[in-house]
Scaffold this active site. Sequence first.
Site, mmCIF file in Angstrom:
data_model
loop_
_atom_site.group_PDB
_atom_site.id
_atom_site.type_symbol
_atom_site.label_atom_id
_atom_site.label_comp_id
_atom_site.label_asym_id
_atom_site.label_seq_id
_atom_site.Cartn_x
_atom_site.Cartn_y
_atom_site.Cartn_z
ATOM 1 C CB SER A 102 40.933 56.433 44.696
ATOM 2 O OG SER A 102 41.798 56.997 43.735
ATOM 3 C CB THR A 158 31.380 43.200 34.732
ATOM 4 O OG1 THR A 158 31.978 44.129 35.651
ATOM 5 C CG2 THR A 158 30.274 42.418 35.443
ATOM 6 C CE LYS A 171 48.548 37.414 43.564
ATOM 7 N NZ LYS A 171 49.898 37.985 43.328
ATOM 8 C CD GLU A 213 47.740 41.806 34.057
ATOM 9 O OE1 GLU A 213 48.421 40.793 33.789
ATOM 10 O OE2 GLU A 213 47.966 42.514 35.059
ATOM 11 C CG HIS A 284 52.732 42.259 37.672
ATOM 12 N ND1 HIS A 284 52.549 41.751 36.401
ATOM 13 C CD2 HIS A 284 51.497 42.623 38.109
ATOM 14 C CE1 HIS A 284 51.255 41.793 36.100
ATOM 15 N NE2 HIS A 284 50.607 42.320 37.111
#
EC number: 4.2.3.152
Length: 414
Positions: A102, A158, A171, A213, A284
């Site tokens: 957010s 991290t 990116k 991922e 994606h």
Amino acid sequence: MTMTKQSSLSPGSRLYDYTTQDGAAWRVSALKEVSYDVVVQPRLLDPANPALADALSSGTTPARRLIVIDATVRSLYGEQLAAYLAGHDVEFHLCVIDAHESAKVMETVFEVVDAMDAFGVPRRHAPVLAMGGGVLTDIVGLAASLYRRATPYVRIPTTLIGMIDAGIGAKTGVNFREHKNRLGTYHPSSLTLIDPGFLATLDARHLRNGLAEILKVALVKDAELFDLLEGHGASLVEQRMQPGEGGTGGAALTVLRRAVQGMLEELQPNLWEHQLRRLVDFGHSFSPSVEMAALPELLHGEAVCIDMALSSVLAHHRGLLTEAELGRVLDVMRLLHLPVLHPVCTPDLMRAALADTVKHRDGWQHMPLPRGIGDAVFVNDVTQREIEAALLTLAERDRVPRWRALHGAVDMGV
């Protein structure tokens, strides 16, 4: 039209002059050479380890650095970081950001820019240090790309998703008007330092977020990586990918290295995304809209996993995945306690999601679908009827009896 080449200070860059019907004209041709390092460096904050100090060094003058750090990371590692920097004579100022999805907006970028300006970050030789998860490194990267029209920065991811995805590419980006990463630039850090030790304090959900991922890379290009996730997935989460007696240290390091290598192999030849057919876009095609519609309920990797599950069913319906292969894919997702559906995944949302992706991919779907495990094809003709059929199949298989028979009554995160 005859062009005359002029001299250039930069190899590969040229200035041409020519004439048109109305007078003189010039063409500028320039190449931007980019190189950066991604280094796995355990025990990064150990005072005896010079790697971070070397990355922040200013040569003969004492280093003075701005460090943008996630609030949670500061609470966990702030004292250790301060002791390390003091021991290596690095003067520093902390800019603390509560980096959650957010907060991934331009207002937060301006907070970082304000800190850079107040600190007096020079244009070239004092890289800002970004220490946190993928949200933070995306924010700092965008701020660095804008400040003085590009200043260098160093990333210390991290989180697992930062180590194998957000923290190793070019990116940067923030969300805009309920669109994921709608504003951004291409501005890789000069260096990314990956210390797997940070994962020891990462909660299980965020570790699974990164494993999603990694599963993406495995499904479209690395069957051996998929086998590792299938065989060690649960213990990788349990032991936070840490080495140790009876642990998964060897498997964890192999998984991390293969994931980073696989991602960089795809990014490097197409760093600026001139080619919009990208294997790393698997998962994606629908997930950006799913993630934003469900915010804050879904993490990025969780939304990607839903997209991968849907795409895998689409592939199965097209004969690209066998029933057994689809079963293995969904079983690994459940093994990792990753979702395969969410209530926001209505046919209308998925239609709108794909339509937005088509705009992003310049009028084409360019949708990667797995072809077996470890390979993929691109398609441009997925229909709404196919999407609705795939959603129905996922709903029917949500809690398959075979899984319950193998693992008992467990919370599968769906």
